[in-house]
Design a protein around this motif. Structure first.
Motif, PDB file in Angstrom:
ATOM      1  N   ALA A  19       0.825  -1.202   0.000  1.00 40.63           N
ATOM      2  CA  ALA A  19       0.000   0.000   0.000  1.00 40.63           C
ATOM      3  C   ALA A  19       0.862   1.256   0.000  1.00 40.63           C
ATOM      4  CB  ALA A  19      -0.927  -0.005   1.213  1.00 40.63           C
ATOM      5  N   TYR A  20       1.940   1.225   0.782  1.00 42.96           N
ATOM      6  CA  TYR A  20       2.857   2.374   0.841  1.00 42.96           C
ATOM      7  C   TYR A  20       3.448   2.664  -0.543  1.00 42.96           C
ATOM      8  CZ  TYR A  20       6.301   5.499   2.988  1.00 42.96           C
ATOM      9  OH  TYR A  20       7.040   6.604   3.354  1.00 42.96           O
ATOM     10  N   ARG A  21       3.624   1.614  -1.325  1.00 39.07           N
ATOM     11  CA  ARG A  21       4.182   1.777  -2.667  1.00 39.07           C
ATOM     12  C   ARG A  21       3.123   2.076  -3.721  1.00 39.07           C
ATOM     13  NH1 ARG A  21       9.411   0.272  -3.304  1.00 39.07           N
ATOM     14  NH2 ARG A  21      10.423  -0.662  -1.509  1.00 39.07           N
ATOM     15  N   GLY A  22       1.856   2.232  -3.276  1.00 36.75           N
ATOM     16  CA  GLY A  22       0.798   2.637  -4.184  1.00 36.75           C
ATOM     17  C   GLY A  22       0.152   1.506  -4.958  1.00 36.75           C
ATOM     18  N   LEU A 425      -3.570  11.250  -0.906  1.00 35.81           N
ATOM     19  CA  LEU A 425      -2.257  11.597  -1.458  1.00 35.81           C
ATOM     20  C   LEU A 425      -2.295  11.614  -2.990  1.00 35.81           C
ATOM     21  CD1 LEU A 425       0.055   9.574   0.965  1.00 35.81           C
ATOM     22  CD2 LEU A 425      -0.362  12.040   0.932  1.00 35.81           C
ATOM     23  N   ALA A 426      -3.084  10.712  -3.570  1.00 34.57           N
ATOM     24  CA  ALA A 426      -3.208  10.713  -5.035  1.00 34.57           C
ATOM     25  C   ALA A 426      -3.905  11.982  -5.519  1.00 34.57           C
ATOM     26  CB  ALA A 426      -3.982   9.478  -5.490  1.00 34.57           C
ATOM     27  N   ILE A 427      -4.940  12.412  -4.807  1.00 34.48           N
ATOM     28  CA  ILE A 427      -5.668  13.623  -5.183  1.00 34.48           C
ATOM     29  C   ILE A 427      -4.763  14.844  -5.124  1.00 34.48           C
ATOM     30  CG2 ILE A 427      -7.492  15.225  -4.441  1.00 34.48           C
ATOM     31  CD1 ILE A 427      -9.034  12.715  -3.486  1.00 34.48           C
ATOM     32  N   HIS A 432       3.699   9.500   0.083  1.00 32.03           N
ATOM     33  CA  HIS A 432       3.796   9.156   1.500  1.00 32.03           C
ATOM     34  C   HIS A 432       5.035   9.815   2.124  1.00 32.03           C
ATOM     35  CE1 HIS A 432       0.829   5.970   0.674  1.00 32.03           C
ATOM     36  NE2 HIS A 432       0.699   5.836   1.979  1.00 32.03           N
ATOM     37  N   ARG A 433       6.143   9.767   1.400  1.00 28.89           N
ATOM     38  CA  ARG A 433       7.385  10.319   1.937  1.00 28.89           C
ATOM     39  C   ARG A 433       7.253  11.806   2.250  1.00 28.89           C
ATOM     40  NH1 ARG A 433      12.205   7.965   1.593  1.00 28.89           N
ATOM     41  NH2 ARG A 433      11.439   6.596  -0.066  1.00 28.89           N
ATOM     42  N   GLN A 434       6.516  12.549   1.405  1.00 26.17           N
ATOM     43  CA  GLN A 434       6.372  13.989   1.606  1.00 26.17           C
ATOM     44  C   GLN A 434       5.398  14.333   2.730  1.00 26.17           C
ATOM     45  OE1 GLN A 434       5.291  14.540  -2.614  1.00 26.17           O
ATOM     46  NE2 GLN A 434       6.789  16.203  -2.687  1.00 26.17           N
ATOM     47  N   SER A 435       4.266  13.648   2.777  1.00 23.21           N
ATOM     48  CA  SER A 435       3.171  14.125   3.619  1.00 23.21           C
ATOM     49  C   SER A 435       2.713  13.169   4.706  1.00 23.21           C
ATOM     50  CB  SER A 435       1.954  14.470   2.734  1.00 23.21           C
ATOM     51  OG  SER A 435       2.251  15.542   1.880  1.00 23.21           O
ATOM     52  N   TYR A 436       3.112  11.900   4.636  1.00 20.13           N
ATOM     53  CA  TYR A 436       2.560  10.968   5.616  1.00 20.13           C
ATOM     54  C   TYR A 436       2.992  11.238   7.055  1.00 20.13           C
ATOM     55  CZ  TYR A 436       0.928   6.898   8.021  1.00 20.13           C
ATOM     56  OH  TYR A 436       0.295   6.095   8.931  1.00 20.13           O
ATOM     57  N   PRO A 437       4.221  11.715   7.325  1.00 21.14           N
ATOM     58  CA  PRO A 437       4.596  11.948   8.724  1.00 21.14           C
ATOM     59  C   PRO A 437       3.607  12.834   9.486  1.00 21.14           C
ATOM     60  CG  PRO A 437       6.546  12.025   7.362  1.00 21.14           C
ATOM     61  CD  PRO A 437       5.384  11.916   6.422  1.00 21.14           C
ATOM     62  N   ASP A 438       3.087  13.885   8.856  1.00 17.84           N
ATOM     63  CA  ASP A 438       2.129  14.757   9.541  1.00 17.84           C
ATOM     64  C   ASP A 438       0.768  14.096   9.680  1.00 17.84           C
ATOM     65  OD1 ASP A 438       3.636  17.310  10.022  1.00 17.84           O
ATOM     66  OD2 ASP A 438       3.946  17.108   7.876  1.00 17.84           O
ATOM     67  N   ILE A 439       0.375  13.289   8.693  1.00 15.56           N
ATOM     68  CA  ILE A 439      -0.864  12.524   8.834  1.00 15.56           C
ATOM     69  C   ILE A 439      -0.741  11.564  10.011  1.00 15.56           C
ATOM     70  CG2 ILE A 439      -2.362  10.815   7.716  1.00 15.56           C
ATOM     71  CD1 ILE A 439      -1.628  12.047   5.035  1.00 15.56           C
ATOM     72  N   PHE A 440       0.433  10.970  10.172  1.00 15.25           N
ATOM     73  CA  PHE A 440       0.637  10.019  11.260  1.00 15.25           C
ATOM     74  C   PHE A 440       0.545  10.711  12.622  1.00 15.25           C
ATOM     75  CE2 PHE A 440       3.454   7.401  14.029  1.00 15.25           C
ATOM     76  CZ  PHE A 440       2.636   6.276  14.074  1.00 15.25           C
ATOM     77  N   VAL A 441       1.042  11.933  12.714  1.00 16.65           N
ATOM     78  CA  VAL A 441       0.925  12.661  13.988  1.00 16.65           C
ATOM     79  C   VAL A 441      -0.541  12.938  14.315  1.00 16.65           C
ATOM     80  CG1 VAL A 441       1.440  14.833  15.171  1.00 16.65           C
ATOM     81  CG2 VAL A 441       3.221  13.670  13.861  1.00 16.65           C
ATOM     82  N   ILE A 442      -1.334  13.303  13.310  1.00 12.01           N
ATOM     83  CA  ILE A 442      -2.772  13.482  13.516  1.00 12.01           C
ATOM     84  C   ILE A 442      -3.389  12.174  14.010  1.00 12.01           C
ATOM     85  CG2 ILE A 442      -4.970  14.045  12.405  1.00 12.01           C
ATOM     86  CD1 ILE A 442      -3.023  16.410  12.679  1.00 12.01           C
ATOM     87  N   THR A 443      -2.929  11.062  13.443  1.00  7.37           N
ATOM     88  CA  THR A 443      -3.382   9.739  13.879  1.00  7.37           C
ATOM     89  C   THR A 443      -3.066   9.512  15.349  1.00  7.37           C
ATOM     90  OG1 THR A 443      -3.139   8.782  11.672  1.00  7.37           O
ATOM     91  CG2 THR A 443      -3.043   7.257  13.521  1.00  7.37           C
ATOM     92  N   LEU A 444      -1.855   9.864  15.766  1.00  7.15           N
ATOM     93  CA  LEU A 444      -1.449   9.680  17.162  1.00  7.15           C
ATOM     94  C   LEU A 444      -2.270  10.570  18.100  1.00  7.15           C
ATOM     95  CD1 LEU A 444       2.442   9.485  16.837  1.00  7.15           C
ATOM     96  CD2 LEU A 444       0.823   7.609  17.108  1.00  7.15           C
ATOM     97  N   ILE A 445      -2.557  11.796  17.665  1.00  4.35           N
ATOM     98  CA  ILE A 445      -3.373  12.706  18.488  1.00  4.35           C
ATOM     99  C   ILE A 445      -4.764  12.120  18.683  1.00  4.35           C
ATOM    100  CG2 ILE A 445      -4.507  14.971  18.504  1.00  4.35           C
ATOM    101  CD1 ILE A 445      -1.986  16.051  17.065  1.00  4.35           C
ATOM    102  N   LYS A 446      -5.351  11.614  17.602  1.00  4.76           N
ATOM    103  CA  LYS A 446      -6.683  11.020  17.695  1.00  4.76           C
ATOM    104  C   LYS A 446      -6.679   9.801  18.617  1.00  4.76           C
ATOM    105  CE  LYS A 446     -10.934  10.011  16.660  1.00  4.76           C
ATOM    106  NZ  LYS A 446     -11.275   9.396  15.376  1.00  4.76           N
TER     107      LYS A 446
END
Length: 462
Positions: A19-22, A425-427, A432-446
């Motif tokens: 999935a990470y590789r699309g 990310l496709a839209i 993932h490399r560019q934007s996933y780290p911040d999505i993951f932090v939102i995940t951790l906050i939730k």
């Protein structure tokens, strides 16, 4: 023990990697499930036809109407310009100086109004990109801002949200979409504030380093002309229709549960329990009413595009539900393996407090499947009855069970193999490399907010 659990870990790791590789989850979910079955010594063909496909079919049977109607409503809101009008109003009200809150709140309003998560991403992205560009905010932060507004507190925390993650628990706990409203509102506020604080810190740090919007981005959107958008009141009315009808049919004397005499239902549909199905019925009617309201208010504007919009919505709903259903099928195979019993025992033994153990269970299964709705469905099918019995013994209401389970589903589900993350990310044309780290932090906050609420409610219950 190590081998049994290792089979699950290997299969999950492979699914996350592809999935990470699309690569398409709908293709690799059954392959990864069969790999886990093979490593566990289970016959492959029966595992595929009798387990995987049964899980897929059960999820589609239960929730296809919500996916289809949600996609139709969202697409009509999009093609009529209503979604863009609401997003534009939010951005005008807050302006480029507050680009991040504007994007988050625009997504939140649309999601809470019943627009599907995928459509929200499409609708908010063009305006968000323009705002971020004007404000000089790195585009790589935009997916996390959209995710915070659409994939978190309005998806499963705020009472009454018509998203499927808030409807699934009603079938297991006899609740409705408005379960535990105070707990959900507090949890939603925690996630919103925590997410905004993180994103603003990231924006400030980027500004300090002189990083702007960036250049050479993919999928840069063309802005929609403002003179083609409907007035704001006409854009908002369909959302209010969905919320109002859902409330009336869930919590008033006109509840959909009372529409059909129970005796006749038991005679003609012996497996149907009106109380369990009522929340799904209410959302079906509410979304249908929202669709009719959208068509009525935009008949002139959409005269030539209704057929194309409905066809696109129907086609778009299929990948959404079958990606999720494939992840449910993956989880259905996993839950029959010997290693899962070990994982299940570990999860249930995490805490003697049912809210905490349930939050752990749902998070783990949502992470395994990469799906909030998929992980939630599996967790409640496997452990729902046991959780309800434990809650009654501990003096905890089914409504609290509903709200914690629903919120937990939107915690660790957004790992790299999550379908909504991949689509977002496709839209936006990012990786993932560019934007996933911040999505993951939102995940951790939730996720942290869920456990804080579960621990607090458990302590108050004694």
């Amino acid at each position: 023990m190590l081998i049994e659990v290792g089979a699950i870990v290997v299969a999950l790791g492979l699914l996350m990697t592809v999935a990470y590789r699309g690569l398409p989850v709908i293709v690799f979910a059954p392959l990864c499930a069969l790999l886990a079955a093979a490593l566990s010594g289970m016959p492959l063909l029966p595992a595929y036809t009798e387990l995987f496909m049964t899980g897929v079919a059960g999820f589609v049977r239960a929730f296809f109407p919500l996916f289809l109607l949600g996609a139709m409503f969202g697409k009509l809101m999009d093609s009529s310009g209503s979604a863009a009008a609401i997003a534009a109003a939010m951005t005008r009200a807050l302006g480029p100086r507050h680009a991040i809150p504007a994007v988050v709140l625009a997504g939140a309003v649309l999601t809470y109004g019943g627009v599907s998560l995928f459509v929200v991403a499409f609708a908010v992205y063009p305006l968000g990109a323009a705002l971020f560009r004007d404000a000089g905010i790195p585009k790589r932060l935009l997916p996390a801002a959209i995710a915070l507004g659409a994939f978190t507190f309005t998806m499963d925390a705020l009472p009454g949200t018509p998203q499927v993650q808030n409807i699934i628990p009603t079938r297991f706990f006899g609740t409705d979409a408005y379960a535990a409203p105070l707990t959900g509102t507090i949890g939603g506020a925690m996630v919103l504030i925590g997410g905004l604080v993180w994103l603003e810190r990231r924006r400030a740090r980027a500004a300090l380093l002189g990083e702007g919007y960036g250049t050479g981005h993919q999928n840069e959107p063309a802005a929609r002309s403002a003179d083609r958008l409907p007035p704001l009141w006409a854009a908002v009315v369909p959302l209010l229709v969905v919320l109002t009808v859902n409330f009336v049919l869930s919590r008033t004397a006109w509840s959909v549960e009372t529409w059909y005499p129970e005796a006749s239902l038991l005679r003609d549909f012996p497996e149907t329990r009106p109380r369990d199905a009522a929340s799904t019925w209410a959302v079906i009617v509410a979304l249908s009413a929202g669709i009719l309201a959208t068509l009525a208010l935009n008949s002139g504007r959409m005269r030539d595009s209704v057929s194309a919009s409905l066809s696109a919505a129907a086609a778009g709903s299929l990948p959404a539900i079958f990606n999720t259903a494939s992840e449910v099928g993956f989880g259905t195979v996993i839950k029959t393996l010997p290693g899962f019993e070990i994982v299940r025992s570990m999860v249930l033994d995490v805490s003697r407090h049912v809210l905490i153990s349930q939050a752990v269970a749902v998070n783990v299964l949502a992470a395994i499947t990469g799906s909030a709705s998929g992980g939630l469905s599996i967790a409640l099918e496997v452990m729902g009855r046991q959780a309800l019995d434990a809650a009654q013994a501990q003096g905890i209401s089914p409504e609290l069970l509903h709200r914690i389970a629903s919120m937990a589903s939107g915690g660790m589900d957004t790992l790299p193999h999550n379908g909504a993350v991949i689509t977002l990310l496709a839209i936006t044309g990012l990786t993932h490399r560019q934007s996933y780290p911040d999505i993951f932090v939102i995940t951790l906050i939730k996720t942290a907010a869920v456990f804080i609420l579960a621990a607090t409610a458990s302590a108050l219950a004694g």
